[in-house]
Motif scaffolding. Structure first.
Motif, mmCIF file in Angstrom:
data_model
loop_
_atom_site.group_PDB
_atom_site.id
_atom_site.type_symbol
_atom_site.label_atom_id
_atom_site.label_comp_id
_atom_site.label_asym_id
_atom_site.label_seq_id
_atom_site.Cartn_x
_atom_site.Cartn_y
_atom_site.Cartn_z
ATOM 1 N N ASN A 107 0.916 -1.192 0.176
ATOM 2 C CA ASN A 107 0.060 -0.147 0.031
ATOM 3 C C ASN A 107 0.596 1.098 0.014
ATOM 4 O O ASN A 107 0.562 2.304 -0.612
ATOM 5 C CB ASN A 107 -0.880 -0.148 1.298
ATOM 6 N N GLN A 108 1.956 1.176 0.616
ATOM 7 C CA GLN A 108 3.052 2.509 0.643
ATOM 8 C C GLN A 108 3.547 2.487 -0.808
ATOM 9 O O GLN A 108 3.820 3.925 -0.940
ATOM 10 C CB GLN A 108 3.890 2.105 1.711
ATOM 11 N N ILE A 109 3.844 1.453 -1.336
ATOM 12 C CA ILE A 109 4.884 1.542 -2.422
ATOM 13 C C ILE A 109 3.754 2.169 -3.596
ATOM 14 O O ILE A 109 4.217 2.792 -4.464
ATOM 15 C CB ILE A 109 5.034 0.239 -2.720
ATOM 16 N N GLU A 110 2.571 1.605 -3.422
ATOM 17 C CA GLU A 110 1.810 2.058 -4.616
ATOM 18 C C GLU A 110 1.351 3.523 -4.791
ATOM 19 O O GLU A 110 1.046 4.077 -5.762
ATOM 20 C CB GLU A 110 0.279 1.551 -4.563
ATOM 21 N N LYS A 111 1.869 4.461 -3.603
ATOM 22 C CA LYS A 111 1.659 5.732 -3.689
ATOM 23 C C LYS A 111 2.853 6.649 -4.249
ATOM 24 O O LYS A 111 2.863 7.781 -4.383
ATOM 25 C CB LYS A 111 1.235 6.422 -2.329
ATOM 26 N N PHE A 112 3.996 5.909 -4.401
ATOM 27 C CA PHE A 112 5.046 6.325 -5.045
ATOM 28 C C PHE A 112 5.104 6.775 -6.511
ATOM 29 O O PHE A 112 4.273 6.077 -7.255
ATOM 30 C CB PHE A 112 6.404 5.429 -4.647
ATOM 31 N N ASP A 113 6.004 7.521 -6.936
ATOM 32 C CA ASP A 113 5.798 8.174 -8.426
ATOM 33 C C ASP A 113 6.501 6.924 -9.124
ATOM 34 O O ASP A 113 7.240 6.271 -8.702
ATOM 35 C CB ASP A 113 6.440 9.392 -8.517
ATOM 36 N N HIS A 114 6.287 6.908 -10.277
ATOM 37 C CA HIS A 114 6.608 5.905 -11.371
ATOM 38 C C HIS A 114 6.343 4.613 -10.980
ATOM 39 O O HIS A 114 6.968 3.452 -11.385
ATOM 40 C CB HIS A 114 7.991 6.018 -11.503
ATOM 41 N N VAL A 115 5.122 4.300 -10.246
ATOM 42 C CA VAL A 115 4.901 2.881 -9.726
ATOM 43 C C VAL A 115 3.347 2.777 -10.567
ATOM 44 O O VAL A 115 2.395 3.240 -10.507
ATOM 45 C CB VAL A 115 4.594 2.815 -8.275
ATOM 46 N N GLU A 116 3.501 1.862 -11.471
ATOM 47 C CA GLU A 116 2.289 1.448 -12.107
ATOM 48 C C GLU A 116 1.355 0.656 -11.519
ATOM 49 O O GLU A 116 0.120 0.979 -11.365
ATOM 50 C CB GLU A 116 2.514 0.644 -13.576
ATOM 51 N N SER A 117 1.822 -0.527 -10.396
ATOM 52 C CA SER A 117 1.101 -1.242 -9.947
ATOM 53 C C SER A 117 1.916 -1.912 -8.635
ATOM 54 O O SER A 117 2.999 -2.187 -9.118
ATOM 55 C CB SER A 117 0.064 -2.150 -10.335
ATOM 56 N N ALA A 118 1.603 -2.101 -7.749
ATOM 57 C CA ALA A 118 2.158 -3.082 -6.700
ATOM 58 C C ALA A 118 1.599 -4.167 -6.166
ATOM 59 O O ALA A 118 0.454 -4.084 -5.583
ATOM 60 C CB ALA A 118 2.535 -2.257 -5.686
ATOM 61 N N LYS A 119 1.707 -5.416 -6.782
ATOM 62 C CA LYS A 119 0.795 -6.436 -6.534
ATOM 63 C C LYS A 119 1.437 -7.678 -5.571
ATOM 64 O O LYS A 119 2.567 -7.854 -5.621
ATOM 65 C CB LYS A 119 0.431 -7.220 -7.927
ATOM 66 N N TYR A 120 0.439 -8.150 -4.796
ATOM 67 C CA TYR A 120 0.959 -9.112 -3.850
ATOM 68 C C TYR A 120 -0.031 -10.294 -3.662
ATOM 69 O O TYR A 120 0.052 -11.088 -2.533
ATOM 70 C CB TYR A 120 1.154 -8.501 -2.543
ATOM 71 N N GLY A 121 -1.029 -10.199 -4.244
ATOM 72 C CA GLY A 121 -2.398 -11.161 -3.999
ATOM 73 C C GLY A 121 -3.144 -10.604 -2.822
ATOM 74 O O GLY A 121 -3.464 -11.423 -2.163
ATOM 75 N N GLU A 122 -3.528 -9.328 -3.160
ATOM 76 C CA GLU A 122 -4.431 -8.668 -1.945
ATOM 77 C C GLU A 122 -5.737 -9.611 -1.936
ATOM 78 O O GLU A 122 -6.363 -10.097 -2.777
ATOM 79 C CB GLU A 122 -4.688 -7.448 -2.682
ATOM 80 N N GLY A 123 -6.022 -9.824 -0.639
ATOM 81 C CA GLY A 123 -7.296 -10.537 -0.068
ATOM 82 C C GLY A 123 -6.816 -11.790 0.040
ATOM 83 O O GLY A 123 -7.079 -12.422 1.268
ATOM 84 N N LYS A 124 -6.140 -12.483 -0.813
ATOM 85 C CA LYS A 124 -5.760 -14.003 -0.839
ATOM 86 C C LYS A 124 -4.713 -14.163 0.314
ATOM 87 O O LYS A 124 -4.678 -15.081 1.196
ATOM 88 C CB LYS A 124 -5.440 -14.601 -2.024
ATOM 89 N N VAL A 125 -3.655 -13.243 0.267
ATOM 90 C CA VAL A 125 -2.499 -13.245 1.208
ATOM 91 C C VAL A 125 -3.114 -12.997 2.741
ATOM 92 O O VAL A 125 -2.654 -13.765 3.685
ATOM 93 C CB VAL A 125 -1.639 -12.196 0.951
ATOM 94 N N GLU A 126 -4.061 -12.297 2.868
ATOM 95 C CA GLU A 126 -4.567 -12.000 4.206
ATOM 96 C C GLU A 126 -5.322 -13.313 4.692
ATOM 97 O O GLU A 126 -5.063 -13.689 5.867
ATOM 98 C CB GLU A 126 -5.516 -10.829 4.389
ATOM 99 N N LYS A 127 -6.125 -13.900 3.726
ATOM 100 C CA LYS A 127 -6.910 -15.197 4.322
ATOM 101 C C LYS A 127 -5.753 -16.148 4.606
ATOM 102 O O LYS A 127 -5.828 -17.118 5.835
ATOM 103 C CB LYS A 127 -7.771 -15.636 3.210
ATOM 104 N N LEU A 128 -4.731 -16.292 3.627
ATOM 105 C CA LEU A 128 -3.930 -17.161 3.769
ATOM 106 C C LEU A 128 -3.142 -17.321 5.219
ATOM 107 O O LEU A 128 -2.908 -18.156 6.034
ATOM 108 C CB LEU A 128 -2.599 -17.206 2.786
#
Length: 294
Positions: A138-159
């Motif tokens: 979530n912090q990285i997504e707010k930086f400049d020149h970041v298209e997206s920061a993916k980590y398996g949102e939702g699934k990782v927390e459940k895991l």
């Protein structure tokens, strides 16, 4: 204790095993069944814990870098990510390397994209604690020149929640099984010694000391533990050898792995042997105590 006396106690413990064959068989069987249950469950739990750790450690944030970012922009972005306190490492993977990885995974059909590579340059970010992954993304997504920061949102927390619950439940079951084993084996040995209470009474009446009477029973408990642990050790060693031979090659390209045959099996068998000996001696000690208070 003199060597001659120790030898006498050792011989008596062997003779007693022979004289009370059926009772000894019942006690050793109780040790065998209980240690087999403990051993099998322990193998399952240790492998589940290994798989859980593999899954957790494999969680990462893949930061897709904006296509318009220049080399100095990428370097500045890398510095900002590395400055985050939860970040352990940042690895750069060019879009050419990403495509080669995709070809290796998906097959030669992906070679068609070598003419016009549609992938992004990527920063692969590992966190110090796997549970920090969502926060870092979530912090990285707010930086400049970041298209997206993916980590398996939702699934990782459940895991993470499932793994936490599984570990806690497994720990409670192992502890409960160990206490059940101690109770069962102790009671079985008590029955064995109760059947021989007259023998103990006679020895007391002719003036034998408590330790003179106790030693052969302690050694019997030790032999019961050793005898009772042989079959569980053999079953677990052979069973895990075939299980590892079957699963390891099939999981080689997967994210998860089971524990290597060696030294894991030798650690488990050593633990079972030690448990058998300690529980056997402990059961004998607790059981004979009441008969020595004559």
């Amino acid at each position: 204790m003199k060597a001659r006396t120790a030898g006498r106690h050792l011989r008596e413990s062997f003779k007693s095993l022979g004289r009370n064959g059926w009772m000894m068989f019942a006690s050793a069987s109780a040790v065998t069944i209980t240690l087999l249950l403990v051993g099998v469950f322990f193998v399952i739990m240790m492998n589940m814990n290994k798989i859980a750790s593999d899954i957790e450690n494999d969680v990462e944030v893949r930061v897709h870098i904006d296509l318009t970012a220049k080399a100095q922009d990428q370097e500045a972005l890398k510095q900002k990510i590395e400055n985050l306190s939860q970040v352990e490492s940042v690895k750069f993977s060019s879009k050419e390397e990403e495509l080669q990885s995709l070809i290796k995974t998906m097959g030669k059909d992906m070679e068609l994209f070598e003419q016009k590579n549609p992938l992004y340059d990527v920063f692969i970010v590992k966190t110090k604690k796997p549970t920090d992954t969502p926060s870092v993304a979530n912090q990285i997504e707010k930086f400049d020149h970041v298209e997206s920061a993916k980590y398996g949102e939702g699934k990782v927390e459940k895991l993470f929640n499932v793994l936490k619950i599984s570990r806690n439940v497994g720990l409670v079951l192992v502890i409960g099984l160990l206490f059940t084993a101690m109770f069962l084996i102790s009671n079985t040995i008590k029955i064995t010694i109760f059947a021989r209470r007259k023998e103990i009474e006679i020895m007391k009446l002719v003036g034998a000391t408590n330790w003179f009477i106790r030693w052969p029973f302690l050694m019997e408990g030790l032999w019961l533990g050793v005898i009772g642990s042989i079959l569980p050790i053999l079953i677990i060693t052979v069973g895990y050898y075939y299980l590892h031979s079957f699963l390891a090659p099939r999981l080689q390209s997967q994210l998860i792995q089971i524990l290597d045959f060696s030294p894991f099996v030798f650690e488990v068998t050593g633990l079972l042997l030690l448990m058998g000996i300690l529980i056997g001696i402990w059961g004998s000690t607790m059981s004979i105590r009441r008969f020595l208070k004559i």
